[in-house]
Design a protein around this motif. Structure first.
Motif, short mmCIF file in Angstrom:
data_model
loop_
_atom_site.label_atom_id
_atom_site.label_comp_id
_atom_site.label_asym_id
_atom_site.label_seq_id
_atom_site.Cartn_x
_atom_site.Cartn_y
_atom_site.Cartn_z
N ALA A 180 -21.19 -5.12 -15.33
CA ALA A 180 -21.83 -5.09 -14.56
C ALA A 180 -22.10 -5.13 -13.26
O ALA A 180 -20.90 -6.25 -12.80
CB ALA A 180 -22.67 -6.60 -15.59
N VAL A 205 -27.20 2.61 -15.83
CA VAL A 205 -26.31 3.14 -17.01
C VAL A 205 -25.92 4.25 -17.46
O VAL A 205 -25.32 3.87 -18.23
CB VAL A 205 -28.53 2.66 -17.67
CG1 VAL A 205 -28.14 2.82 -19.33
CG2 VAL A 205 -28.57 1.31 -17.41
N ALA A 259 -26.43 -8.87 -21.78
CA ALA A 259 -26.97 -8.91 -20.56
C ALA A 259 -27.92 -9.09 -20.32
O ALA A 259 -28.53 -9.54 -19.99
CB ALA A 259 -28.04 -7.11 -20.96
N THR A 299 -24.19 -1.93 -16.64
CA THR A 299 -25.51 -2.73 -16.55
C THR A 299 -26.08 -3.47 -15.28
O THR A 299 -25.32 -4.07 -14.92
CB THR A 299 -25.27 -4.62 -17.42
OG1 THR A 299 -25.49 -3.77 -18.96
CG2 THR A 299 -26.52 -4.99 -17.84
N ASP A 318 -30.04 -2.15 -19.59
CA ASP A 318 -28.44 -3.40 -20.08
C ASP A 318 -28.45 -1.78 -20.81
O ASP A 318 -28.60 -0.90 -21.22
CB ASP A 318 -29.55 -3.57 -22.03
CG ASP A 318 -28.39 -4.63 -22.67
OD1 ASP A 318 -27.36 -4.61 -22.34
OD2 ASP A 318 -28.42 -5.11 -23.14
N THR A 319 -27.00 -1.59 -21.04
CA THR A 319 -26.03 -0.31 -21.52
C THR A 319 -26.15 -0.50 -23.20
O THR A 319 -25.70 0.13 -23.59
CB THR A 319 -24.83 -0.31 -20.81
OG1 THR A 319 -24.68 -1.33 -21.08
CG2 THR A 319 -24.96 -0.22 -19.36
#
Length: 244
Positions: free
Chosen positions: A182, A197, A136, A202, A155-156
């Motif tokens: 994303a 998330v 990310a 993302t 951000d995951t």
């Protein structure tokens, strides 16, 4: 000499106004569609400054992405942009969601700028791309570099390979993206980041102005190629939002 109608019909051909979202207000919004065009300017937003600049340049047509009349207005008084357009004899054509949807429009322009080979999704306003695997932070840094802006992201923690793109305020469309890693858009709120998330996506918000303004010179170039005998100017605008 070309007329406003000629410009309208060309824009309607590359980004049909009938494709606009129900809540949108694209099309011929101010002026006389039969007027001859002395000179035209292209902008993201029709601001008072843009109207003044167009008048100084001797232009009588403004083509913008964002509608100059978006919500219902109960009055048109001195100082309001629609009033100033009319007083200065400047016509306005606006292509908002039609230009988002169109081939070569805002979303394709952003994808091209990022170096992504994008395809249209089931929702025609969305674009999808397979990219070299990135984190990310790496993807956000790339976007920030290409757009010359600051980027917010949630951000995951998962690697990113498949992305969806929607310029401007596109966060509400994340539910239409299906299986992606994303989502890249312009604007996003706090809860948009939380929800993304939680869904394992993302979310990257790169700025409304930053994601959409790149289409202005692209549109100007296409108009110049179509109307070679008419001077068409890109009035350079700056992001009204500042960061400290």
């Amino acid at each position: 000499m070309s007329t406003v109608k000629d410009f309208y019909e060309y824009l309607n051909g590359i980004a049909p106004f009938e494709t606009q979202e129900d809540w949108d207000n694209s099309g011929m919004l101010v002026g006389d569609i039969n007027a001859e065009v002395t000179k035209a300017v292209v902008v993201l937003d029709i601001t008072p400054q843009a109207v003044l600049k167009a008048a100084e340049l001797g232009a009588n047509l403004i083509i913008s992405h964002h509608p100059v009349i978006f919500r219902a207005m109960k009055s048109f008084t001195k100082g309001s942009v629609p009033y100033e357009l009319a007083v200065n004899g400047i016509n306005a054509i606006c292509s908002h969601t039609p230009l988002d949807i169109a081939s070569g429009g805002t979303n394709d322009t952003l994808a091209d700028l990022l170096g992504f080979k994008a395809v249209v999704g089931d929702n025609p306003i969305l674009r999808f791309a397979e990219i070299p695997e990135a984190s990310a932070s790496e993807l956000s840094a790339l976007i920030a570099e290409k757009l010359g802006s600051k980027v917010r992201f949630a951000d995951t923690g998962k690697p990113i390979k498949k992305v969806a793109i929607c310029t401007g305020a596109g966060a509400s469309l994340i539910e239409d993206t299906g299986e992606i890693d994303a989502f890249i858009t312009g604007d996003a709120g706090h809860h948009d980041f939380l929800d993304a998330v939680q869904a394992g996506i993302t979310l990257i918000a790169a700025g409304h102005y930053e994601t959409e303004n790149p289409v202005v010179p692209v549109l100007q170039k296409r108009l110049n190629e179509q109307f070679s005998t008419t001077e068409i100017i890109d009035i350079k605008q700056e992001n009204p939002v500042s960061w400290c």
